[in-house]
Design an enzyme around this catalytic site. Structure first.
Site, PDB file in Angstrom:
ATOM      1  N   TYR A   1     -14.183  65.621  88.836  1.00 14.14           N
ATOM      2  CA  TYR A   1     -15.408  66.334  88.435  1.00 14.14           C
ATOM      3  C   TYR A   1     -16.504  65.306  88.117  1.00 14.14           C
ATOM      4  O   TYR A   1     -17.599  65.350  88.675  1.00 14.14           O
ATOM      5  CB  TYR A   1     -15.098  67.218  87.212  1.00 14.14           C
ATOM      6  CG  TYR A   1     -16.311  67.787  86.516  1.00 14.14           C
ATOM      7  CD1 TYR A   1     -17.012  68.863  87.059  1.00 14.14           C
ATOM      8  CD2 TYR A   1     -16.759  67.262  85.300  1.00 14.14           C
ATOM      9  CE1 TYR A   1     -18.124  69.394  86.409  1.00 14.14           C
ATOM     10  CE2 TYR A   1     -17.856  67.786  84.645  1.00 14.14           C
ATOM     11  CZ  TYR A   1     -18.542  68.851  85.211  1.00 14.14           C
ATOM     12  OH  TYR A   1     -19.640  69.369  84.562  1.00 14.14           O
TER      13      TYR A   1
ATOM     14  N   LYS B   1     -19.987  64.552  90.014  1.00 13.23           N
ATOM     15  CA  LYS B   1     -21.255  64.840  89.306  1.00 13.23           C
ATOM     16  C   LYS B   1     -22.169  63.604  89.397  1.00 13.23           C
ATOM     17  O   LYS B   1     -23.388  63.732  89.480  1.00 13.23           O
ATOM     18  CB  LYS B   1     -21.027  65.211  87.833  1.00 13.23           C
ATOM     19  CG  LYS B   1     -20.373  66.555  87.576  1.00 13.23           C
ATOM     20  CD  LYS B   1     -21.157  67.760  88.072  1.00 13.23           C
ATOM     21  CE  LYS B   1     -22.311  68.176  87.217  1.00 13.23           C
ATOM     22  NZ  LYS B   1     -22.969  69.422  87.718  1.00 13.23           N
TER      23      LYS B   1
HETATM   24  N1  LIG Z   1     -19.945  73.937  80.492  1.00 15.27           N
HETATM   25  C1  LIG Z   1     -20.229  72.722  80.052  1.00 15.27           C
HETATM   26  O1  LIG Z   1     -19.870  72.327  78.940  1.00 15.27           O
HETATM   27  C2  LIG Z   1     -21.043  71.790  80.909  1.00 15.27           C
HETATM   28  C3  LIG Z   1     -21.455  72.159  82.175  1.00 15.27           C
HETATM   29  N2  LIG Z   1     -22.225  71.291  82.908  1.00 15.27           N
HETATM   30  C4  LIG Z   1     -22.700  71.696  84.239  1.00 15.27           C
HETATM   31  O2  LIG Z   1     -23.399  72.910  84.111  1.00 15.27           O
HETATM   32  C5  LIG Z   1     -23.292  73.674  85.314  1.00 15.27           C
HETATM   33  C6  LIG Z   1     -22.880  75.086  84.961  1.00 15.27           C
HETATM   34  O3  LIG Z   1     -21.645  75.051  84.296  1.00 15.27           O
HETATM   35  P1  LIG Z   1     -20.949  76.373  83.768  1.00 15.27           P
HETATM   36  O4  LIG Z   1     -21.946  77.451  83.653  1.00 15.27           O
HETATM   37  O5  LIG Z   1     -20.140  75.961  82.600  1.00 15.27           O
HETATM   38  O6  LIG Z   1     -19.948  76.674  84.973  1.00 15.27           O
HETATM   39  P2  LIG Z   1     -19.484  78.059  85.594  1.00 15.27           P
HETATM   40  O7  LIG Z   1     -18.209  77.778  86.316  1.00 15.27           O
HETATM   41  O8  LIG Z   1     -19.462  79.137  84.572  1.00 15.27           O
HETATM   42  O9  LIG Z   1     -20.644  78.393  86.637  1.00 15.27           O
HETATM   43  C7  LIG Z   1     -20.747  77.820  87.907  1.00 15.27           C
HETATM   44  C8  LIG Z   1     -20.995  78.921  88.931  1.00 15.27           C
HETATM   45  O10 LIG Z   1     -21.109  78.317  90.233  1.00 15.27           O
HETATM   46  C9  LIG Z   1     -20.292  79.076  91.132  1.00 15.27           C
HETATM   47  N3  LIG Z   1     -19.896  78.279  92.282  1.00 15.27           N
HETATM   48  C10 LIG Z   1     -18.892  77.383  92.348  1.00 15.27           C
HETATM   49  N4  LIG Z   1     -18.794  76.886  93.600  1.00 15.27           N
HETATM   50  C11 LIG Z   1     -19.763  77.485  94.330  1.00 15.27           C
HETATM   51  C12 LIG Z   1     -20.151  77.402  95.696  1.00 15.27           C
HETATM   52  N5  LIG Z   1     -19.499  76.619  96.563  1.00 15.27           N
HETATM   53  N6  LIG Z   1     -21.205  78.137  96.120  1.00 15.27           N
HETATM   54  C13 LIG Z   1     -21.848  78.961  95.259  1.00 15.27           C
HETATM   55  N7  LIG Z   1     -21.516  79.089  93.957  1.00 15.27           N
HETATM   56  C14 LIG Z   1     -20.471  78.367  93.494  1.00 15.27           C
HETATM   57  C15 LIG Z   1     -19.117  79.473  90.258  1.00 15.27           C
HETATM   58  O11 LIG Z   1     -18.337  80.473  90.857  1.00 15.27           O
HETATM   59  P3  LIG Z   1     -16.737  80.486  90.497  1.00 15.27           P
HETATM   60  O12 LIG Z   1     -16.648  80.738  89.016  1.00 15.27           O
HETATM   61  O13 LIG Z   1     -16.195  81.589  91.341  1.00 15.27           O
HETATM   62  O14 LIG Z   1     -16.223  79.126  90.869  1.00 15.27           O
HETATM   63  C16 LIG Z   1     -19.842  79.920  89.002  1.00 15.27           C
HETATM   64  O15 LIG Z   1     -20.319  81.234  89.125  1.00 15.27           O
HETATM   65  C17 LIG Z   1     -22.306  72.924  86.196  1.00 15.27           C
HETATM   66  O16 LIG Z   1     -23.022  72.177  87.148  1.00 15.27           O
HETATM   67  C18 LIG Z   1     -21.601  71.978  85.245  1.00 15.27           C
HETATM   68  O17 LIG Z   1     -21.212  70.806  85.903  1.00 15.27           O
HETATM   69  C19 LIG Z   1     -22.598  70.075  82.432  1.00 15.27           C
HETATM   70  C20 LIG Z   1     -22.200  69.675  81.192  1.00 15.27           C
HETATM   71  C21 LIG Z   1     -21.381  70.482  80.330  1.00 15.27           C
END
Ligand SMILES: NC(=O)C1=CN([C@@H]2O[C@H](COP(=O)(O)OP(=O)(O)OC[C@H]3O[C@@H](n4cnc5c(N)ncnc54)[C@H](OP(=O)(O)O)[C@@H]3O)[C@@H](O)[C@H]2O)C=CC1
Ligand SMILES: CC(C)CCC[C@@H](C)[C@H]1CC[C@H]2C3=C(CC[C@]12C)[C@@]1(C)CCC(=O)C[C@@H]1CC3
Length: 346
Positions: free
Chosen positions: A144, A148
């Site tokens: 991951y 990133k």
């Molecule tokens: N949560 C945290 O503490 C942190 C998060 N981040 C970043 O924040 C962002 C959001 O995180 P978060 O909201 O927690 O994650 P989530 O998994 O809740 O949200 C990500 C969304 O992207 C979708 N997704 C994944 N792969 C694809 C694809 N190939 N095409 C289209 N959509 C896709 C997922 O679907 P599905 O669930 O079906 O995979 C999900 O709906 C990410 O980039 C993460 O790296 C950064 C720091 C901390």
């Protein structure tokens, strides 16, 4: 002669808008009068003002309708960090982000705001008040983080102040809040299995946990301050609650708030880290025969036992960022939002 529709400045697209952060972002954008196109691999809700496009962001043809006539794109999609599928991370976070950048450029999108992560500089050692000039880690602890880093580099390098796509990256850390599918559910699951009795290390390590609405606020400020002459172009910004807290105090507040006991007994950090390494090696060796996912991965033990908190002075200076919700309020709103995870809930 063909006339190109001038994109409305109150229109935007959120890639990953069905996810935890994405949906909070969409809700705030709607409140602020934006109309929003959501692009995601799954649809998890319906809201007035949102047009939903379902597809894989690696597929440019699927992406195009969502980004058409939109001046501003937020990219907050990623596979979940808990997955250890290297090929998936590489495909979605690296190749998929190239596809997003290409689609934005071809369709004349003006601004792209990426959700990166503060963990792009974390390699298991203490980080105290880290600023954005710390180099990317050369030893990422998981796939991951590895992808990133690549993703953030791609987006920031794509920034073109001469009339092209403007880009900026937001680096949140430890996002928590209502509907979070990771932090609180993992914590409660570990507590329900009787494994939350121990504090790893002396328990004094400080960490940033950031309430989701503050992360959303940082994204919207970044979008609204991103202009060709602004310092934001092609830069990463930490967005935190600006209130580092002891990792184990945060865990205890959430656990106690939900009716579970706080961890009490201390275990030496190096001992637990060593055991996590052994377990991880064992999981690798046995993978062809049995699939098991250890709760205590080296990355998780490091996150639980080291300092990792970051300065958000650059965001304050360049975009007027200030957290809107305090840690205390964020924790109580989060705890209240999980009645089904309370101790004794059916
Ligand atoms: N949560 C945290 O503490 C942190 C998060 N981040 C970043 O924040 C962002 C959001 O995180 P978060 O909201 O927690 O994650 P989530 O998994 O809740 O949200 C990500 C969304 O992207 C979708 N997704 C994944 N792969 C694809 C694809 N190939 N095409 C289209 N959509 C896709 C997922 O679907 P599905 O669930 O079906 O995979 C999900 O709906 C990410 O980039 C993460 O790296 C950064 C720091 C901390
Ligand atoms: C980057 C951090 C500020 C946010 C961390 C999110 C998750 C990695 C953590 C959420 C719940 C945590 C947790 C542990 C490690 C880190 C988390 C998964 C433990 C496995 C650490 C060791 C334990 O004693 C149990 C913990 C359960 C909760």
């Amino acid at each position: 002669m063909t006339t190109r529709v001038r994109p409305s400045s109150k229109r935007c697209a959120v890639i990953g808008g069905s996810g935890f952060l994405g949906r909070h972002l969409v809700e705030k954008l709607l409140e602020r009068g934006y109309s929003v196109a959501v692009f995601d691999i799954r649809q998890s809700y319906e809201l007035p003002g949102v047009t939903f496009y379902q597809g894989d962001l690696c597929d440019k043809e699927a992406l195009r309708p969502a980004l058409k006539d939109v001046p501003l794109v937020f990219h907050c999609a990623s596979p979940a960090p808990a997955s250890d599928d290297r090929a998936l991370f590489q495909r979605v976070n690296v190749q998929g982000t190239c596809t997003v950048i290409q689609a934005c450029t071809e369709l004349g999108v003006q601004k792209l705001v990426l959700t990166s992560s503060a963990s792009v500089v974390y390699e298991g050692a203490d980080i105290k008040n880290g600023t954005e000039d710390i180099p990317y880690t050369a030893k990422p602890m998981d796939y991951y983080t590895e992808t990133k880093i690549e993703q953030e580099k791609l987006v920031l390098q794509a920034c073109d102040k001469e009339g092209g796509l403007l880009t900026v990256a937001i680096r949140p850390h430890g996002i928590f809040g209502p509907r979070d599918p990771q932090l609180v559910p993992i914590l409660v699951d570990t507590a329900r299995r009787g494994k939350m009795k121990f504090i790893i290390g002396d328990g004094t390590n400080l960490v940033d946990f950031t309430f989701v609405e503050n992360v959303v606020h940082g994204h919207i400020l970044a979008a609204e301050h991103l202009r060709p002459e602004s310092p934001l172009c092609g830069k990463p910004y930490h967005i935190t609650n600006d209130e580092p807290i002891r990792f184990w105090d945060f865990m205890s507040k959430v656990l106690v708030g939900l009716g579970y006991a706080a961890p009490r007994y201390h275990l030496p950090y190096m001992l637990v880290y060593g055991l996590a390494m052994l377990l991880w090696l064992l999981a690798m060796l046995l993978r062809p025969l049995v699939a098991f996912k250890p709760t205590f991965t080296p990355m998780r033990v490091a996150l639980a036992g080291t300092h990792h908190y970051y300065s958000c002075e650059a965001a304050k200076r360049d975009m007027g960022y200030k957290p809107l919700v305090s840690l205390t309020e964020g924790i109580s709103r989060t705890v209240e939002s999980y009645p089904h995870l309370r101790h004794g809930a059916p």
